[in-house]
Design an enzyme around this catalytic site. Structure first.
Site, short mmCIF file in Angstrom:
data_model
loop_
_atom_site.label_atom_id
_atom_site.label_comp_id
_atom_site.label_asym_id
_atom_site.label_seq_id
_atom_site.Cartn_x
_atom_site.Cartn_y
_atom_site.Cartn_z
N LYS A 287 -12.82 -0.57 0.70
CA LYS A 287 -11.86 0.29 -0.30
C LYS A 287 -12.75 0.35 -1.43
O LYS A 287 -13.67 1.30 -1.65
CB LYS A 287 -10.61 -0.27 -0.50
N HIS B 119 -6.01 -3.68 -1.65
CA HIS B 119 -5.79 -2.64 -2.58
C HIS B 119 -5.75 -3.04 -4.18
O HIS B 119 -5.11 -2.64 -4.90
CB HIS B 119 -4.63 -1.99 -2.46
N SER C 120 0.86 -1.05 0.01
CA SER C 120 -0.08 -0.04 0.16
C SER C 120 0.85 1.21 -0.04
O SER C 120 0.30 2.36 -0.45
CB SER C 120 -0.83 -0.08 1.28
C1 LIG Z 1 -6.83 -1.38 4.32
C2 LIG Z 1 -6.25 -2.79 4.57
C3 LIG Z 1 -6.74 -3.48 5.46
C4 LIG Z 1 -7.82 -3.08 6.53
O1 LIG Z 1 -9.07 -3.30 5.92
P1 LIG Z 1 -10.36 -2.69 7.03
O2 LIG Z 1 -11.51 -3.38 6.26
O3 LIG Z 1 -10.37 -1.27 6.88
O4 LIG Z 1 -10.10 -3.19 8.21
C5 LIG Z 1 -5.95 -4.83 5.60
N1 LIG Z 1 -5.07 -5.29 4.89
C6 LIG Z 1 -4.82 -4.39 3.79
C7 LIG Z 1 -3.77 -5.00 2.75
C8 LIG Z 1 -5.08 -2.99 3.91
O5 LIG Z 1 -4.78 -2.34 2.59
#
Ligand SMILES: *Cc1c(COP(=O)(O)O)cnc(C)c1O
Length: 401
Positions: A242, A211, A183
């Site tokens: 996301k 992502h 990320s």
């Molecule tokens: C955003 C993210 C998470 C967390 O996701 P949530 O649903 O907001 O808890 C977990 N792993 C990765 C790789 C992320 O980018």
């Protein structure tokens, strides 16, 4: 006795280190075009709103209808009385989308990763993890009893070394775990090579595709689809927070046995409330829209491409790649200050981006992470680049005077 001064000292230490995070307050819904309390109207280049679905009218309507039909809350965990028809429908749709047999919903992907390792592995087993993996994977791994091995980011020769070490240590089951997309860099894990190595050592593969789900690979089915290894990846975790509408919730998709066992054993599932009906329905609609979102995915690719071209033309230092996460680098000792000042100067110009520095990224590798969205127009992208140029020139002049 509550000792305020000790907590204040900790807060002060965070401030003194320049690491204090101030939350900017939006006065609008989440979108490519927002307003903030301090900056007024802004273009938003720091949300994970890749397909621009966060305020999509069809999703909002689906959530409204679910509110009327299914109520507001579940007041229960899933296994007591917290499962409605739409929960199971969404799980099956998510599994189909990412090419797995079944799926299980969690309150977040953080919780999905927090609960799944204890299900997959015990003290006789080993987990081999990329050093840049998301915090939720790191924390989830800490909660299981398997031996831990860490390999250098996307480094296949080190992965081989660590797999060998795990095997030599007598591990029964081995699990290689990686983010599909890292990320902070916007780089992809080389899943084809990871699957080859895992196969050679008889290890399983798990990918956190947060992502990527919704916009990477054919029909947005994720990094395993992009690398043509959907049937070689054993476990996928991802988020609904996301690209898929961006509300909240996460899931694990895998073979039936893993999902069944997770329903029995994952503590973050067993002891936490069911996902709310509005979120389930809105996310299901988001998934349906994502399936057919070829135009949005194409816009996203074009936006990311134009941004990279114009930024490189303007002399900025970008990490190479093609993902809509674009890291604009400010290396060196003064990089952190420079990145922060430029991000602030950009907000004054109505472009919202965020600077990241140590400890979120390695020392000396400060950056502004720009996230493109299908919700941006090409003119929005041009405006963002223009703000970068003006902010850089302004901050440079300030620092020189
Ligand atoms: C955003 C993210 C998470 C967390 O996701 P949530 O649903 O907001 O808890 C977990 N792993 C990765 C790789 C992320 O980018």
């Amino acid at each position: 006795m509550f000792d305020a001064t000790s907590y204040e000292a900790e807060l002060q230490a965070i401030q003194d280190a320049g690491l204090y995070k101030r939350e900017r307050v939006l006065t609008t819904s989440q979108s490519a075009h927002i307003a903030t309390e301090v900056g007024g109207k802004s273009l938003n280049f720091c949300a994970n709103n890749y397909l621009g679905l966060a305020d999509d009218p069809q999703i909002v309507q689906a959530a409204h209808e679910a509110l009327d039909r299914w109520g507001f809350g579940m007041s229960s965990v899933r296994f007591i009385c917290g499962t409605q028809t739409p929960h199971r429908q969404l799980e099956q749709a998510l599994a189909d989308y990412v090419g797995q047999e079944d799926a299980i919903l969690f309150s977040s992907c953080y919780d999905a990763n927090g609960g799944i390792f204890e299900v997959l592995l015990n003290a006789d087993d080993a987990v081999i993890s990329d050093e840049l993996n998301h915090a939720s994977l790191i924390d989830g791994i800490r909660l299981c009893k398997a031996a831990r091995f860490r390999y250098k980011n996307a480094d296949m020769s080190d992965l081989r070394t660590q797999l060998q070490a795990a095997k030599d240590g007598g591990a029964k089951r081995m699990l290689v775990v990686t983010d599909g997309v890292f990320s902070m860099d916007g780089s992809f894990a080389p899943l084809d090579q990871i699957c080859d190595l895992a196969e050679e050592f008889g290890a399983m593969v798990m990918v956190d595709d947060s992502h990527a789900t919704g916009f990477v690979g054919p029909q947005g089915r994720g990094t395993p689809a992009k690398f043509g290894v959907q049937d070689r990846v054993d476990v996928i975790s991802s988020t609904l927070g996301k690209a898929l509408g961006g509300a909240s919730g996460g899931f694990v998709a895998a073979r039936k046995q893993v999902v069944d066992l997770a329903r029995q054993r994952a503590r973050t599932y067993l002891f936490s409330n069911a996902v709310a009906p509005t979120v389930v329905a809105g996310s299901a609609k988001a998934l349906e829209l994502a399936l057919g979102a070829e135009d949005a995915r194409e816009r996203l690719v074009q936006n990311a491409k134009l941004f990279r071209e114009l930024m490189e033309e303007a002399g900025f230092d970008l990490l190479p790649g093609e993902h809509p996460i674009t890291a604009v680098m400010f290396p060196g000792d003064d990089g952190a200050v420079l990145a922060t000042k430029i991000a602030d100067a950009m907000l004054e110009r109505g472009v919202y981006v965020i600077a990241f520095s140590f400890p979120v990224v390695p020392r000396g590798k400060a950056r502004i992470r720009v996230q493109l969205s299908a919700g941006h127009s090409l003119d929005d992208v041009r405006a963002c680049v223009q703000a970068f140029i003006e902010a850089r020139d302004q901050v440079r002049a300030e620092l020189e005077s």
